[in-house]
Design an enzyme around this catalytic site. Structure first.
Site, PDB file in Angstrom:
ATOM      1  CG  HIS A 175     -42.801 -44.480  52.860  1.00  0.00           C
ATOM      2  ND1 HIS A 175     -43.654 -44.876  51.862  1.00  0.00           N
ATOM      3  CD2 HIS A 175     -41.684 -45.245  52.716  1.00  0.00           C
ATOM      4  CE1 HIS A 175     -43.083 -45.836  51.145  1.00  0.00           C
ATOM      5  NE2 HIS A 175     -41.888 -46.080  51.646  1.00  0.00           N
ATOM      6  CD  GLU A 219     -45.873 -41.961  52.664  1.00  0.00           C
ATOM      7  OE1 GLU A 219     -46.526 -42.914  53.117  1.00  0.00           O
ATOM      8  OE2 GLU A 219     -45.113 -42.065  51.663  1.00  0.00           O
ATOM      9  NE  ARG A 275     -39.865 -43.715  49.484  1.00  0.00           N
ATOM     10  CZ  ARG A 275     -41.061 -44.072  48.979  1.00  0.00           C
ATOM     11  NH1 ARG A 275     -42.080 -43.245  49.024  1.00  0.00           N
ATOM     12  NH2 ARG A 275     -41.231 -45.267  48.438  1.00  0.00           N
ATOM     13  CG  HIS A 330     -48.157 -45.958  52.347  1.00  0.00           C
ATOM     14  ND1 HIS A 330     -46.840 -46.021  51.947  1.00  0.00           N
ATOM     15  CD2 HIS A 330     -48.436 -47.168  52.874  1.00  0.00           C
ATOM     16  CE1 HIS A 330     -46.360 -47.220  52.215  1.00  0.00           C
ATOM     17  NE2 HIS A 330     -47.295 -47.937  52.774  1.00  0.00           N
ATOM     18  CD  GLU A 354     -49.727 -44.123  48.700  1.00  0.00           C
ATOM     19  OE1 GLU A 354     -49.604 -43.036  49.300  1.00  0.00           O
ATOM     20  OE2 GLU A 354     -48.773 -44.889  48.469  1.00  0.00           O
TER      21      GLU A 354
END
Lengths: 374, 291
Positions: free
Chosen positions: A108, A111, A166, A236, A310
């Site tokens: 993405h 990020e 994104r 991410h 994440e």
């Protein structure tokens, strides 16, 4: 006749090779100068800052040249906007059988901390593999494949046009609509839930499973090596989560308990660095439903340890994490990843048995030690 | 593959006979392949909360966020904004109309933490979500995080600083792409966040919540008539859709007075995504919005 031709060719080629005209000596000097300036470039490369794509391309070349004994750069495929995708393979040459750890960052575009971490990870491994016993051990039987940026077109777009973009930059509907969410494009329960068929949407799953060149490139490689890949890590931000399969269903993978255990250990190791709290759970449980994710796909083609990380933060800065936090984020994330790798290594080349660490072997070992005490 | 078993404690070294029993237990456990669930696996917080398993996960955090946006808006103080620290306890009930009442207690942290200051505040709140309709009804009381005098002082300092900024403001985006906020521009961000809190409160439902990702443009910055008149655009990050929603906000602020806010957010057109959410347009019917 062939012998004559061969000798003739040799006669033409060899003088060039040996630089009879002096050009090779010149060339060699230039190469040395280039290498010196490149190495200086690498010494000046800051891992605590965000880098545009051109610098990352350069960094990959420099890294694979400086650490040529263990690093090779490999072509993976082309992006939609025809940019080359490269991954770095870190492998200690040996006769040992090797398994593969895959790590990708930046699927993405917005990020940014994720690609920063991939670069940090490579730097840490390479700067320490000779002296650090933990990393030395891992490299005995593990090869690292690191893809620093998966969504190159999108990443560049966040630098030039829209910081919060994104998706990829594929064109749809006669150029009226751009980008596929690459993490909805993999061939696992494709577009069934948590994704959109509308190309205007931010979770657009693409025109079909693996419709995007970036997804194709990654899928092909992983598929071709899946028997040897033991760990698939996709990085991410944000959210501070360690996610196990699945997103497309609330059902759990066959090794769910183990994945949670390993994940929780990693979260603990992470927290010890700077006190940051990470939660561990399946994507459907602690995040939201998604289909077509790379992590789910990797698990379903048989890769046992498949995680989405994440990274920082929790929403204060979100995607636009300040550069001042790169170091701390990378240090703690490194601790988490190494913890996972230790557990993976332990499982396949554990200290108490020559082959796989089966629980029966553990119990037998305990039995023996207890018997000796009675 | 069954998870690895932890080796038993060293009781065997002192009492050899007693070791047989735990050993037998261990063996039987191994043979049954019972998972040794480590402490902290999954969601340890669940055991502290009484909740209906039918409710969406993270509902308590949703309620806390909505309550906090409301607290920040109501306090009208850009220098003493709060963020969520922890949810301590909570209960939720759903009525037949699928409306959801959440009672909860949570701790807060200062948005702009200062050295040597006690940071954690505590709030108890009742949040009423109206079945995916925005504008949850909120009843909330918080412990005083900062003394009233100190707060007024800090707000006034902020206000004075803002009055001195040269107009038109030379702002491209805050923070910039690398996450930097110039210290001289920090008050603008804080004020923008204050206005954004009103918007985020109104838009939060039991399923959607928001972060302020970026201040993308300043349309107008006036400081005549003593109050700060601020017209700007923020980009809200909507969770769990992942969408970025531009919202144009117009606020008027004077330290100690209630904040006046008007806003308009660009909603997406797709009907299935926008189900139940109204366009947050212009004047919202509230006694606090008196434009």
């Amino acid at each position: 006749m062939k012998l004559l031709l061969g000798t003739l060719l040799l006669g033409i080629l060899v003088p060039e090779e040996l630089g009879y005209d002096g050009s090779l000596a010149q060339h060699r000097r230039e190469v040395v100068e280039e290498t010196v300036s490149q190495r200086r470039g690498l010494d000046a490369y800051s891992y605590k800052r965000y880098h545009p794509m051109e610098e990352i391309y350069q960094w990959m070349i420099q890294i694979s040249e400086k650490y040529a004994e263990v690093v090779t750069q490999h072509f993976l495929g082309m992006t939609y906007e025809t940019r080359p995708m490269y991954y770095l393979k870190i492998s200690q040459p040996s006769n040992n059988p090797k398994k593969i750890i895959w790590m990708d960052c930046g699927i993405h575009a917005r990020e940014w901390i994720a690609p920063a971490f991939c670069q940090w990870f490579v730097k840490e491994i390479l700067q320490n593999y000779k002296d650090d016993s933990r990393i030395k051990k891992l490299l005995r039987n593990l090869d690292f494949y690191v893809l620093p940026i998966l969504n190159i077109d999108g990443y560049i777009y966040t630098w030039t046009t829209d910081r919060l973009w994104r998706k990829s930059r594929s064109s749809h509907n006669n150029g009226t609509c751009f980008g596929t969410d690459l993490n909805r494009n993999f061939n696992v329960s494709w577009c069934s839930i948590g994704a959109s068929r509308n190309c205007q949407d931010i979770t657009f799953c693409g025109t079909g499973p693996v419709s995007e060149p970036e997804t194709k490139a990654v899928s092909s490689l992983i598929e071709s090596k899946k028997d040897n890949i033991v760990c698939f890590l996709t990085m991410h931000s944000f959210g501070q989560l360690i996610l196990t399969p699945y997103g497309y269903t609330k059902n759990k993978s066959s090794n769910h308990e183990e994945l949670i255990q390993v994940g929780q250990k990693a979260a603990n190791a992470l927290k010890e660095k700077h006190g940051t709290n990470y939660r561990v759970g399946s994507s459907a449980d602690i995040l939201y439903a998604t289909s077509g994710s790379s992590r789910d796909w990797a698990r379903d083609i048989g890769i046992p340890f498949s995680y989405t990380f994440e990274l920082r933060d929790n929403g204060t800065y979100g995607f636009v994490l300040p550069e001042g936090q790169i170091q701390a984020t990378c240090e703690e994330s490194m601790a988490a990843i190494l913890s996972v790798l230790d557990d993976v290594y332990e499982k396949y080349w554990g200290t108490d048995s020559a082959g796989k660490a089966a629980s029966s072997a553990v119990v037998l070992g305990l039995l023996v030690s207890f018997m000796s005490l009675l | 593959m069954p998870p690895r078993l932890q080796p038993p404690p060293a009781s065997g070294t002192r009492r050899p006979r007693a070791a047989v029993l735990p050993l037998a237990l261990l063996l039987s456990l191994a043979l049954q392949g019972v998972a040794a669930a480590p402490a902290g696996a999954g969601e340890p917080e669940d055991s502290l909360r009484r909740r209906d398993p039918e409710l969406p996960r993270g509902l308590l955090e949703q309620a806390a966020r909505a309550a906090l946006h409301f607290v920040n808006f109501r306090a009208g103080s850009p220098s003493t904004l709060r963020v969520l620290a922890d949810v301590l306890e909570g209960r939720a009930r759903v009525n037949p109309k699928k409306e959801c009442q959440v009672d909860l207690v949570f701790t807060t942290d200062r948005y702009n933490p200062e050295e040597g200051e006690e940071r954690l505040g505590k709030c108890s709140a009742r949040v009423f979500f109206r079945n995916q309709k925005p504008r949850p009804a909120i009843n909330v009381t918080c412990t005083r995080l900062i003394e009233k005098n100190k707060r007024q002082q800090e707000d006034y300092l902020l206000y004075k600083h803002m009055k001195q900024l040269k107009t038109p403001l030379d702002v491209v985006s805050i923070p910039d792409s690398h996450g930097h906020i110039d210290p001289s521009l920090r008050p603008i961000w804080d004020l923008a966040f204050l206005g954004g809190s009103y918007v985020m409160w109104e838009k939060t439902t039991q399923f959607l919540h928001y972060y302020m990702a970026q201040l993308s443009s300043v349309n107008q910055w006036k400081t005549n008539d003593d109050a700060i008149d601020f017209d700007y655009t923020v980009l809200l990050h909507e969770f769990s859709t992942q969408e970025i929603i531009p919202c144009r906000i117009h606020l008027v602020w004077y330290p100690g007075k209630p904040l006046k806010v008007k806003y308009h957010c660009q909603e997406l057109q797709t009907p299935e995504e926008a189900s139940g959410t109204e366009e947050g347009s212009a004047v919202a019917p509230t006694e606090l919005n008196n434009f």
